[in-house]
Design a protein around this motif. Structure first.
Motif, PDB file in Angstrom:
ATOM      1  N   LEU A  91     -10.139 -28.803  34.016  1.00  0.00           N
ATOM      2  CA  LEU A  91      -9.934 -28.685  32.572  1.00  0.00           C
ATOM      3  C   LEU A  91     -10.384 -27.322  32.061  1.00  0.00           C
ATOM      4  CD1 LEU A  91     -10.953 -32.241  31.284  1.00  0.00           C
ATOM      5  CD2 LEU A  91      -8.656 -31.300  31.586  1.00  0.00           C
ATOM      6  N   VAL A  92     -11.479 -26.803  32.604  1.00  0.00           N
ATOM      7  CA  VAL A  92     -11.923 -25.461  32.203  1.00  0.00           C
ATOM      8  C   VAL A  92     -10.847 -24.436  32.539  1.00  0.00           C
ATOM      9  CG1 VAL A  92     -13.563 -23.614  32.746  1.00  0.00           C
ATOM     10  CG2 VAL A  92     -14.402 -25.917  32.278  1.00  0.00           C
ATOM     11  N   ASN A  93     -10.274 -24.507  33.739  1.00  0.00           N
ATOM     12  CA  ASN A  93      -9.204 -23.581  34.120  1.00  0.00           C
ATOM     13  C   ASN A  93      -8.017 -23.682  33.160  1.00  0.00           C
ATOM     14  OD1 ASN A  93     -10.419 -22.360  36.308  1.00  0.00           O
ATOM     15  ND2 ASN A  93      -8.823 -22.910  37.749  1.00  0.00           N
ATOM     16  N   ILE A  94      -7.630 -24.917  32.841  1.00  0.00           N
ATOM     17  CA  ILE A  94      -6.472 -25.118  31.953  1.00  0.00           C
ATOM     18  C   ILE A  94      -6.762 -24.571  30.562  1.00  0.00           C
ATOM     19  CG2 ILE A  94      -5.018 -26.859  30.853  1.00  0.00           C
ATOM     20  CD1 ILE A  94      -5.492 -28.615  33.384  1.00  0.00           C
ATOM     21  N   LEU A  95      -7.958 -24.825  30.049  1.00  0.00           N
ATOM     22  CA  LEU A  95      -8.316 -24.351  28.707  1.00  0.00           C
ATOM     23  C   LEU A  95      -8.366 -22.829  28.655  1.00  0.00           C
ATOM     24  CD1 LEU A  95     -11.066 -26.961  27.742  1.00  0.00           C
ATOM     25  CD2 LEU A  95      -8.730 -26.815  26.852  1.00  0.00           C
ATOM     26  N   LEU A  96      -8.895 -22.199  29.694  1.00  0.00           N
ATOM     27  CA  LEU A  96      -8.901 -20.735  29.738  1.00  0.00           C
ATOM     28  C   LEU A  96      -7.476 -20.196  29.781  1.00  0.00           C
ATOM     29  CD1 LEU A  96     -11.834 -20.113  32.252  1.00  0.00           C
ATOM     30  CD2 LEU A  96     -11.820 -19.503  29.826  1.00  0.00           C
ATOM     31  N   HIS A  97      -6.625 -20.868  30.536  1.00  0.00           N
ATOM     32  CA  HIS A  97      -5.215 -20.453  30.643  1.00  0.00           C
ATOM     33  C   HIS A  97      -4.539 -20.535  29.275  1.00  0.00           C
ATOM     34  CE1 HIS A  97      -1.267 -19.881  32.325  1.00  0.00           C
ATOM     35  NE2 HIS A  97      -0.874 -21.113  32.037  1.00  0.00           N
ATOM     36  N   VAL A  98      -4.744 -21.626  28.580  1.00  0.00           N
ATOM     37  CA  VAL A  98      -4.165 -21.766  27.239  1.00  0.00           C
ATOM     38  C   VAL A  98      -4.784 -20.746  26.288  1.00  0.00           C
ATOM     39  CG1 VAL A  98      -3.879 -23.325  25.276  1.00  0.00           C
ATOM     40  CG2 VAL A  98      -3.597 -24.190  27.597  1.00  0.00           C
ATOM     41  N   GLY A  99      -6.082 -20.499  26.450  1.00  0.00           N
ATOM     42  CA  GLY A  99      -6.732 -19.482  25.628  1.00  0.00           C
ATOM     43  C   GLY A  99      -6.077 -18.120  25.794  1.00  0.00           C
ATOM     44  N   SER A 100      -5.725 -17.760  27.023  1.00  0.00           N
ATOM     45  CA  SER A 100      -5.020 -16.496  27.261  1.00  0.00           C
ATOM     46  C   SER A 100      -3.662 -16.496  26.568  1.00  0.00           C
ATOM     47  CB  SER A 100      -4.845 -16.268  28.762  1.00  0.00           C
ATOM     48  OG  SER A 100      -6.069 -15.961  29.382  1.00  0.00           O
ATOM     49  N   ALA A 120       4.261 -16.945  24.829  1.00  0.00           N
ATOM     50  CA  ALA A 120       3.021 -17.656  25.163  1.00  0.00           C
ATOM     51  C   ALA A 120       3.322 -18.972  25.859  1.00  0.00           C
ATOM     52  CB  ALA A 120       2.205 -17.893  23.897  1.00  0.00           C
ATOM     53  N   ALA A 121       4.350 -19.682  25.387  1.00  0.00           N
ATOM     54  CA  ALA A 121       4.695 -20.970  25.988  1.00  0.00           C
ATOM     55  C   ALA A 121       5.222 -20.791  27.409  1.00  0.00           C
ATOM     56  CB  ALA A 121       5.731 -21.682  25.121  1.00  0.00           C
ATOM     57  N   ILE A 122       6.070 -19.769  27.604  1.00  0.00           N
ATOM     58  CA  ILE A 122       6.571 -19.510  28.964  1.00  0.00           C
ATOM     59  C   ILE A 122       5.419 -19.141  29.883  1.00  0.00           C
ATOM     60  CG2 ILE A 122       7.992 -17.980  30.376  1.00  0.00           C
ATOM     61  CD1 ILE A 122       9.945 -17.795  28.025  1.00  0.00           C
ATOM     62  N   PHE A 123       4.523 -18.264  29.416  1.00  0.00           N
ATOM     63  CA  PHE A 123       3.343 -17.884  30.205  1.00  0.00           C
ATOM     64  C   PHE A 123       2.515 -19.116  30.565  1.00  0.00           C
ATOM     65  CE2 PHE A 123      -1.232 -16.935  30.160  1.00  0.00           C
ATOM     66  CZ  PHE A 123      -1.322 -16.016  31.186  1.00  0.00           C
ATOM     67  N   SER A 124       2.344 -20.019  29.613  1.00  0.00           N
ATOM     68  CA  SER A 124       1.487 -21.186  29.834  1.00  0.00           C
ATOM     69  C   SER A 124       2.136 -22.223  30.735  1.00  0.00           C
ATOM     70  CB  SER A 124       1.142 -21.819  28.483  1.00  0.00           C
ATOM     71  OG  SER A 124       0.138 -22.789  28.614  1.00  0.00           O
ATOM     72  N   LEU A 125       3.476 -22.344  30.677  1.00  0.00           N
ATOM     73  CA  LEU A 125       4.164 -23.442  31.372  1.00  0.00           C
ATOM     74  C   LEU A 125       4.944 -22.998  32.604  1.00  0.00           C
ATOM     75  CD1 LEU A 125       5.549 -25.352  28.241  1.00  0.00           C
ATOM     76  CD2 LEU A 125       3.613 -26.013  29.682  1.00  0.00           C
ATOM     77  N   HIS A 126       4.972 -21.708  32.890  1.00  0.00           N
ATOM     78  CA  HIS A 126       5.774 -21.238  34.025  1.00  0.00           C
ATOM     79  C   HIS A 126       5.137 -21.695  35.346  1.00  0.00           C
ATOM     80  CE1 HIS A 126       8.197 -18.723  36.611  1.00  0.00           C
ATOM     81  NE2 HIS A 126       8.890 -18.290  35.555  1.00  0.00           N
ATOM     82  N   PRO A 127       5.944 -22.206  36.279  1.00  0.00           N
ATOM     83  CA  PRO A 127       5.377 -22.742  37.531  1.00  0.00           C
ATOM     84  C   PRO A 127       4.715 -21.708  38.447  1.00  0.00           C
ATOM     85  CG  PRO A 127       7.784 -22.825  37.552  1.00  0.00           C
ATOM     86  CD  PRO A 127       7.385 -22.483  36.159  1.00  0.00           C
TER      87      PRO A 127
END
Length: 749
Positions: A91-100, A120-127
């Motif tokens: 969860l920490v990794n995911i939250l930092l990723h969304v923060g970026s 931002a959405a593409i950056f956050s959701l890109h595989p």
């Protein structure tokens, strides 16, 4: 600035929450993903979990796998907060990723780049980001990303206001980011490209000079990381001896690879095939030519649209540390990895999002309403691909099996799945994968070593020895191979060879306690007692108060007649590990030899508290009690020893004697004594005087006096070589009772 931020958050909280929810959902399969590959090396080890360990993280190179002290400080804090629970690490990794991603929105709005939320959405959701976000170790990417974007945002504020406060804030954030991952050292160059994109030119005083401190710090961090990679991680050797032309071939191919995976994210895998690079193969030059063609095109386009050139320069610049010009450890198994482009991909995503947004919003094309549908469809597609990709990060076995399905020749995947299978007991399947590793891995000494360990586990010592020897043929200074080979050679009785390899191990690793201990054991087996003592004492100096070494040293001292010193080491062993049953037993036996029966009894009782079915302790305790005339106390111990080991002749003999001769009529049992004594005598071939003595007593207790006289006389005849022994004298006295048709009673004179 504060007001604009407040407005930003008030106006965009809904989109931020939606982005967070979508990202959490996309990564939900990996929420509880177990540690993978080198996660255990990154997560805080027990020896670093104290406050002293936190200091070691910052001050001691080599205390952690890589010198990224801020990352390991976060891991240290996380361990304090929630231990080893994987959920919170993910969860920490995911939250930092969304923060970026949210910081990216703020930066693009600051720069007035269209399509900020789409980018931002593409950056956050890109595989391609899955490897960085779902892999716990890559906290260094997500954490560095937050500092990268924060520093860039602060610097853009400085550039707009020329206020020194955001400038120094940006520099501080940049330094913290470098302590998370030095890949962000390219930030000042990226800022220069962005400033050029905004203005079409760069001014020395206002644009270049303020970034000089950033360049100095970034270059120093990059050089330091390169040195650490070579010195502490192993990014050196024949595998890294690449010519400049070969490195250019790698770089050109890597740029095309990353662009292709970003634009068409299929067959993403944890480890990609390692390319065979050769300057003699003409088609390999197509990749650098393609890269140069792209650069030439965007350079030509710059007069009408600077964006593509800026995006391409930032993309390649952010990738530069991993394009092959610098040695990085992962090149051992692949020249490319998804997590290498975690931040680099932002420029291409931004360019694409801006282009799509401008196209969608161009009403003259009559297509703009469909743009929103296409944008949502694109994000749903990317989110679905990410959700599917995260499944492979649920545990290590799934990860390596999927990797092998997509890259069947990956020696790293074969090796790691073999290790997992070996630990889980599927050794035969593990051997198949280790053999694949040997066939495909450059310098396969480690693979031969692993095969040796696997064959040793199956009991095939011959094959184990063969593979350890093959490992040493490749690398004669492979200490672990010398150590394990020595153990297997000792197992098959090749003591001199085993000693030679243990000595080589100690030559390579003088402070290897296990090698000192095991060498002593083999020397003892060979009969070199004094040498064994020396090595046990050395091991004990290297690791004071080790109960196993204390016990081993005590045993050899006991064997060599140094009884008092042996007792001292036995006592130390049981003081350190009171529940070490065998040490308690040996201490009892040593004390018995020192004529301290009370102390011996106490330790035998301790043995039985720990290990109630310890046969020798049961027998010895029974014998000591019987010698004291306590048959009532002794008999239960003998009975229990026979319940555990029905064929133990000592227990049979002693119990038969007790049942036949004890003074308490209620305890005597001639029939059972006769059965036990006969069985013991038969097992011993009818020639053991102790068994025959018990048998004679049992005959007498059963009224068979002539058999008693005959059996006791036979025992005495066996003892004829030593008629003065206490046993011979006792037999002669007992025969007189039997001739008088009287059973013998313990304590009679």
């Amino acid at each position: 600035m504060k007001e604009s931020r407040a407005v930003f958050w008030r106006q965009n909280w809904f989109w931020a929450a939606l982005l967070l929810g979508a990202t959490l959902l996309a990564y939900s399969p990996a929420w509880n993903g177990k540690p993978l590959w080198d996660d255990d090396a990154h997560l805080t080890r027990p020896d670093l979990q104290s406050w002293h360990g936190l200091g070691e993280i910052w001050t001691h190179l080599g205390a952690t796998q890589q010198y990224y002290p801020l990352v390991h400080t976060i891991f240290w804090i996380e361990h304090r907060l929630w231990g080893d629970t994987p959920l919170f690490y993910h969860l920490v990794n995911i939250l930092l990723h969304v923060g970026s991603a949210l910081l990216l929105v703020r930066i693009l709005n600051e720069l007035k780049v269209p399509g900020a939320w789409l980018a931002a959405a593409i950056f956050s959701l890109h595989p391609v980001q899955v490897e960085s976000v779902a892999w716990i170790s890559e906290l260094k990417n997500t954490l560095a990303g937050v500092f990268f974007f924060s520093s860039a945002l602060a610097y853009l504020t400085f550039d707009r206001t020329r206020n020194l406060r955001p400038y120094f804030f940006a520099l501080g954030l940049f330094i913290l980011g470098l302590l998370a991952k030095s890949v962000i050292a390219i930030l000042p160059a990226a800022i220069l490209v962005v400033l050029w994109w905004k203005r079409g030119r760069l001014a020395k005083k206002s644009d270049l000079l303020p970034l000089v401190p950033f360049f100095i710090v970034g270059i120093a961090a990059g050089l330091f990381t390169a040195w650490v990679e070579r010195t502490f991680i192993g990014a050196e050797g024949d595998i890294f001896k690449l010519s400049l032309v070969e490195r250019i071939l790698i770089a050109g191919r890597a740029v095309i690879f990353y662009l292709s995976k970003l634009l068409w994210p299929t067959n993403l895998t944890f480890i990609y095939p390692r390319w065979t690079i050769s300057a003699a193969v003409p088609w390999q030059y197509l990749f650098p030519l393609a890269t140069m063609s792209i650069f030439a095109f965007v350079w030509w386009l710059r007069r009408r649209w600077r964006g593509p050139l800026a995006a391409f320069l930032v993309f390649v610049g952010m990738l530069f540390p991993v394009l092959g010009f610098l040695n990085v450890f992962p090149f051992i198994f692949s020249f490319v990895a998804d997590h290498f482009q975690y931040l680099a991909c932002v420029s291409i995503i931004t360019l694409t999002s801006a282009a799509l947004t401008l196209a969608f919003e161009d009403k003259s094309l009559g297509r703009w309403p469909a743009g929103y549908v296409l944008g949502v469809a694109l994000l749903l597609l990317l989110g679905g691909l990410t959700w599917r990709q995260t499944h492979m990060y649920r545990d290590a076995e799934i990860l390596w099996r999927v990797t092998l399905a997509r890259n069947p020749h990956s020696w790293m995947a074969h090796n790691n799945i073999a290790t997992i299978l070996q630990k889980s007991g599927h050794v035969e399947e593990a051997i198949v994968h280790y053999e694949q590793t040997v066939a495909t891995r450059p310098h396969p000494e480690k693979a031969h070593y692993n095969l040796g360990a696997a064959f040793s586990q199956t009991g095939d010592v011959g094959q184990a020895i063969k593979h350890y020897q093959q490992a040493l043929a490749i690398n004669p200074d492979y200490a672990d191979a010398h150590y394990n080979l020595a153990g297997n050679l000792a197992h098959v009785g090749k003591l001199d060879d085993a000693i030679s390899h243990y000595e080589k191990t100690l030559e390579l690793r003088p402070d290897d306690v296990a090698a000192q201990n095991n060498l002593a054991a083999v020397l003892l087996q060979r009969g070199s007692i004094d040498e064994a003592i020396v090595h046990y004492e050395t091991a004990l100096r290297l690791r004071p108060n080790d109960p196993e070494i204390e016990y081993n040293l005590a045993n050899v001292l006991f064997r060599s007649g140094h009884l008092d010193t042996a007792i001292d080491h036995y006592q130390k062993a049981v003081a350190i590990a009171p529940r070490q049953a065998q040490a308690q037993y040996e201490l009892g036996s040593a004390l018995l030899q020192k004529d301290r029966p009370d102390d011996a009894i106490a330790h035998y009782r301790e043995v039985l508290k720990i290990q109630p079915d310890h046969v020798q302790a049961l027998i010895n305790l029974g014998s000591l009690l019987l010698q004291r005339g306590d048959a009532e106390g002794a008999i239960p111990y003998y009975e229990k020893s026979l319940a555990v080991a029905p064929d133990d002749v000592t227990a049979q003999t002693n119990l038969a004697w007790a049942l036949a001769t004890c003074s308490d009529q209620k305890l005597r049992n001639g029939e059972r004594a006769l059965e036990l004594a006969r069985r013991a005598s038969t097992i011993l071939g009818g020639k053991n005087p102790f068994a025959l003595r018990s048998l004679a007593a049992a005959y007498a207790e059963s009224g068979q006096y002539s058999d008693a006289v005959e059996t006791a006389s036979e025992a005495l005849q066996i003892m004829s070589v030593d008629r003065t022994s206490s046993l011979a004298k006792a037999l002669a006295r007992e025969i007189e009772f039997y001739k008088a048709s009287s059973p013998y009673r313990a304590g009679r004179r």
